[in-house]
Motif scaffolding. Structure first.
Motif, PDB file in Angstrom:
ATOM      1  N   UNK A 140       0.733  -1.203  -0.228  1.00 13.00           N
ATOM      2  CA  UNK A 140       0.097  -0.116  -0.045  1.00 13.00           C
ATOM      3  C   UNK A 140       0.942   1.296   0.034  1.00 13.00           C
ATOM      4  N   UNK A 141       1.919   1.330   0.704  1.00 17.94           N
ATOM      5  CA  UNK A 141       2.867   2.388   0.637  1.00 17.94           C
ATOM      6  C   UNK A 141       3.359   2.931  -0.785  1.00 17.94           C
ATOM      7  N   UNK A 142       3.355   2.193  -1.669  1.00 15.25           N
ATOM      8  CA  UNK A 142       3.785   2.655  -2.830  1.00 15.25           C
ATOM      9  C   UNK A 142       2.649   3.160  -3.651  1.00 15.25           C
ATOM     10  N   UNK A 143       1.482   2.955  -3.340  1.00 19.87           N
ATOM     11  CA  UNK A 143       0.226   3.600  -4.211  1.00 19.87           C
ATOM     12  C   UNK A 143       0.430   4.846  -4.539  1.00 19.87           C
ATOM     13  N   UNK A 144       0.155   5.319  -5.878  1.00 26.08           N
ATOM     14  CA  UNK A 144       0.042   6.728  -6.262  1.00 26.08           C
ATOM     15  C   UNK A 144      -1.508   7.076  -6.212  1.00 26.08           C
ATOM     16  N   UNK A 145      -1.655   8.538  -6.525  1.00 29.45           N
ATOM     17  CA  UNK A 145      -2.892   8.984  -6.375  1.00 29.45           C
ATOM     18  C   UNK A 145      -4.175   8.475  -7.224  1.00 29.45           C
ATOM     19  N   UNK A 146      -3.881   7.988  -8.022  1.00 24.70           N
ATOM     20  CA  UNK A 146      -5.057   7.222  -8.808  1.00 24.70           C
ATOM     21  C   UNK A 146      -5.169   5.838  -7.949  1.00 24.70           C
ATOM     22  N   UNK A 147      -4.226   5.020  -7.609  1.00 24.32           N
ATOM     23  CA  UNK A 147      -4.393   4.051  -6.727  1.00 24.32           C
ATOM     24  C   UNK A 147      -5.325   4.129  -5.436  1.00 24.32           C
ATOM     25  N   UNK A 148      -4.648   5.272  -5.024  1.00 28.67           N
ATOM     26  CA  UNK A 148      -5.744   5.629  -3.651  1.00 28.67           C
ATOM     27  C   UNK A 148      -6.880   5.725  -3.901  1.00 28.67           C
ATOM     28  N   UNK A 149      -7.173   6.481  -4.816  1.00 29.69           N
ATOM     29  CA  UNK A 149      -8.656   6.769  -5.211  1.00 29.69           C
ATOM     30  C   UNK A 149      -9.562   5.585  -5.585  1.00 29.69           C
ATOM     31  N   UNK A 150      -8.713   4.667  -6.115  1.00 29.26           N
ATOM     32  CA  UNK A 150      -9.239   3.259  -6.326  1.00 29.26           C
ATOM     33  C   UNK A 150      -9.370   2.449  -5.323  1.00 29.26           C
ATOM     34  N   UNK A 151      -8.459   2.160  -4.335  1.00 27.68           N
ATOM     35  CA  UNK A 151      -8.473   1.185  -3.407  1.00 27.68           C
ATOM     36  C   UNK A 151      -8.656   1.681  -2.153  1.00 27.68           C
ATOM     37  N   UNK A 152      -8.784   3.154  -1.738  1.00 23.06           N
ATOM     38  CA  UNK A 152      -8.836   3.644  -0.481  1.00 23.06           C
ATOM     39  C   UNK A 152     -10.231   4.411  -0.365  1.00 23.06           C
ATOM     40  N   UNK A 153     -11.239   3.945  -0.979  1.00 24.40           N
ATOM     41  CA  UNK A 153     -12.399   4.688  -0.502  1.00 24.40           C
ATOM     42  C   UNK A 153     -13.021   5.064   0.641  1.00 24.40           C
ATOM     43  N   UNK A 154     -13.268   6.217   0.958  1.00 27.17           N
ATOM     44  CA  UNK A 154     -13.420   6.584   2.292  1.00 27.17           C
ATOM     45  C   UNK A 154     -15.171   7.094   2.385  1.00 27.17           C
TER      46      UNK A 154
END
Length: 214
Positions: A140-154
């Motif tokens: 998870x630490x290596x995620x970019x902004x696009x992946x954060x938006x995709x995998x870290x829905x809040x």
């Protein structure tokens, strides 16, 4: 590359050395330029940095510290905002008391913790299997902004809590991003499909140097 960089006595190092870590920590590569040539090396590593809280080493341990507030501030000033923004977990520890050293340890065994970590890594491996960066992103630490938006829905509750935390602690955008990624990992360790408010709160609690009054 793909290893661990352990730096002890972090605040004893020259500030120019510490600041030189900023680019590799952010870009995961090291660029060396000499005259007309330039070489780029991959440098994706886990940084573990340890330092005393002050020159004498006793600040926070009762009244043993002999340092003045200005001396403590000067000592820790090497931990600049940009450097701390790039460190996901900041933990303040105190000396282990003798009684705890000799008493039976009732905490989890290393084997139990290792199994939980392995399970979380498997979750992350599956998460990035079908992603376009599947051969580059492993955690998870290596995620970019696009992946954060995709995998870290809040959820709205998580967003509201994160907003309050950012305003109260005065965090940067980079620190906010790292809280979200760390919360995703905490959720994985808890085998939770979604990030919960308690995961956001725990991740934020590890940014102790952003709110410590020296």
């Amino acid at each position: 590359h793909n290893g661990v960089l352990m730096i002890d006595e972090f605040c004893e190092a020259p500030k120019r050395f510490l600041e030189a870590l900023r680019a590799p920590m952010e870009d995961r590569k090291v660029t060396i330029s000499r005259l007309k040539s330039k070489v780029v090396f991959p440098s994706d590593f886990i940084l573990i940095a340890a330092t005393n809280p002050c020159p004498c080493g006793y600040f926070g341990d009762g009244d043993r510290c002999t340092c003045t507030p200005s001396r403590r501030t000067a000592y820790l000033s090497k931990l600049s905002g940009p450097i701390m923004d790039r460190i996901d977990i900041q933990v303040w520890t105190k000396p282990v008391r003798t009684r705890l050293l000799v008493e039976k340890n009732e905490s989890e065994s290393s084997e139990t913790v290792a199994a939980r970590v392995l399970a979380a890594r498997e979750i992350q491996k599956a998460r990035f299997e079908n992603d376009e960066f599947q051969n580059i992103i492993f955690c998870n630490a290596a995620m970019n902004n696009r992946q954060i938006e995709k995998f870290c829905t809040l959820s709205k509750e998580c967003k509201d809590l994160l907003e309050r935390i950012i305003e109260k602690m005065g965090l940067s955008a980079r620190a906010c991003t790292r809280i979200i990624k760390l919360a995703r990992t905490i959720a994985d360790l808890a085998a939770s499909d979604n990030i919960q408010p308690e995961h956001i709160a725990e991740a934020a609690s590890y940014r102790i140097l952003d709110r410590q009054n020296f």
